[in-house]
Scaffold this motif. Structure first.
Motif, PDB file in Angstrom:
ATOM      1  N   PRO A   1       9.666   6.482   4.779  1.00  0.00           N
ATOM      2  CA  PRO A   1      10.993   7.102   4.603  1.00  0.00           C
ATOM      3  C   PRO A   1      12.110   6.085   4.389  1.00  0.00           C
ATOM      4  N   ASP A   2      12.072   4.982   5.123  1.00  0.00           N
ATOM      5  CA  ASP A   2      13.126   3.973   4.964  1.00  0.00           C
ATOM      6  C   ASP A   2      13.092   3.345   3.581  1.00  0.00           C
TER       7      ASP A   2
ATOM      8  N   SER B   1      19.898   7.728   0.077  1.00  0.00           N
ATOM      9  CA  SER B   1      19.698   8.383   1.371  1.00  0.00           C
ATOM     10  C   SER B   1      19.534   9.887   1.259  1.00  0.00           C
ATOM     11  N   ASP B   2      19.954  10.499   0.131  1.00  0.00           N
ATOM     12  CA  ASP B   2      19.857  11.954  -0.034  1.00  0.00           C
ATOM     13  C   ASP B   2      18.550  12.385  -0.688  1.00  0.00           C
TER      14      ASP B   2
ATOM     15  N   THR C   1       0.844  -1.188   0.000  1.00  0.00           N
ATOM     16  CA  THR C   1       0.000   0.000   0.000  1.00  0.00           C
ATOM     17  C   THR C   1       0.883   1.242   0.000  1.00  0.00           C
ATOM     18  N   PRO C   2       0.353   2.410  -0.405  1.00  0.00           N
ATOM     19  CA  PRO C   2       1.168   3.625  -0.380  1.00  0.00           C
ATOM     20  C   PRO C   2       1.764   3.922   0.992  1.00  0.00           C
ATOM     21  N   ASN C   3       0.984   3.727   2.056  1.00  0.00           N
ATOM     22  CA  ASN C   3       1.505   4.021   3.399  1.00  0.00           C
ATOM     23  C   ASN C   3       2.701   3.149   3.741  1.00  0.00           C
TER      24      ASN C   3
END
Length: 254
Positions: free
Chosen positions: A236-237, A245-246, A229-231
């Motif tokens: 972020p990970d 990471s940038d 799912t989008p969530n």
């Protein structure tokens, strides 16, 4: 439980000597909107083109509506006619004297292409109804060379509507539109999805749109890094794992 419209199993596609897509597997259920996200060069367009049979696959299998894509990239006509494809850029020679009516009519069927436009009433009716559904009936007689970017996208959506479809594939279809036209494109797209029951597979760089509208997300960087799912997929990970990471997401409000 919804049936799967598209099943991809262990797909690997080479461009020249490197694997642009490697061991990709996923399924797309009817009525589901799945977004493919990832950085430039991640293999997103390569994946789409292999599913459509435009690019050959090295290994793996593709099944559309229960029919396997042949080694030469062919699907039976009844299945092929239930798929619509909107490319990122619709390139054409502007000297070609083709109208919007004639462009949309290309989506009717192989038989219709053999008949003169003026003498094929069922096709003319289907074209008019399709253009009316996307508020573009007035564009019918216009040469496509005169269309704005937003008008061209509406004409291409009408092309998708001119006959019943089950699978709509978009390769960054709103590319080149301004913010207002892009917002209008998505509003119309998702209204039509609800009405038509389309399964949608789309490449997108607009993560805000993906979060708002899509049911499933496939995070791709040559291989699948995550899906869900989008969530879940756009955490972020996960974004750091896919983009680096940038990575800083662009906030785009519709």
């Amino acid at each position: 439980m919804s049936a799967d419209v598209l099943v991809v199993d262990g797909l690997t596609v080479y461009r020249d000597t490197y694997a642009a897509v490697q061991d990709v597997s996923f399924a797309l259920a009817e009525g589901t909107d799945m977004a493919i996200v990832g950085p430039n060069g991640a293999g997103k367009s390569t994946l789409i083109q292999s599913i459509l049979g435009i690019l050959p696959r090295r290994t793996g299998a593709v099944s559309v509506m229960g029919q396997s894509l042949s080694g030469r990239g062919y699907l039976p006509a009844p299945v092929r006619h239930q798929i619509a494809y909107l490319p990122q850029n619709f390139l054409f020679d502007r000297r070609i004297p083709i109208t919007v009516n004639e462009l949309v009519a290309l989506g009717w069927d192989d038989l219709g292409l053999k008949l003169p436009w003026a003498n094929h009433r069922p096709r003319r009716l289907a074209v008019r109804q399709a253009l009316d559904r996307v508020d573009a009936f007035h564009l019918g007689p216009q040469p496509i060379a005169r269309l704005s970017g937003g008008e061209m996208k509406r004409a291409l959506l009408a092309y998708c509507l001119v006959r019943p479809r089950r699978l709509l594939i978009l390769d960054e279809a709103p590319a080149g539109l301004d913010v207002r036209s892009e917002s209008e494109f998505y509003r119309l797209l998702y209204q039509l999805k609800q009405e038509q029951g389309w399964a949608i597979l789309q490449i997108s760089h607009d993560l805000d749109m993906v979060r708002k509208h899509c049911d499933r997300v496939l995070c791709l960087n040559r291989s699948i890094r995550c899906q869900g799912t989008p969530n879940d997929a756009l955490s972020p990970d996960n974004l750091a794992a896919v983009y680096g990471s940038d990575f800083v997401p662009y906030r785009h409000r519709h």
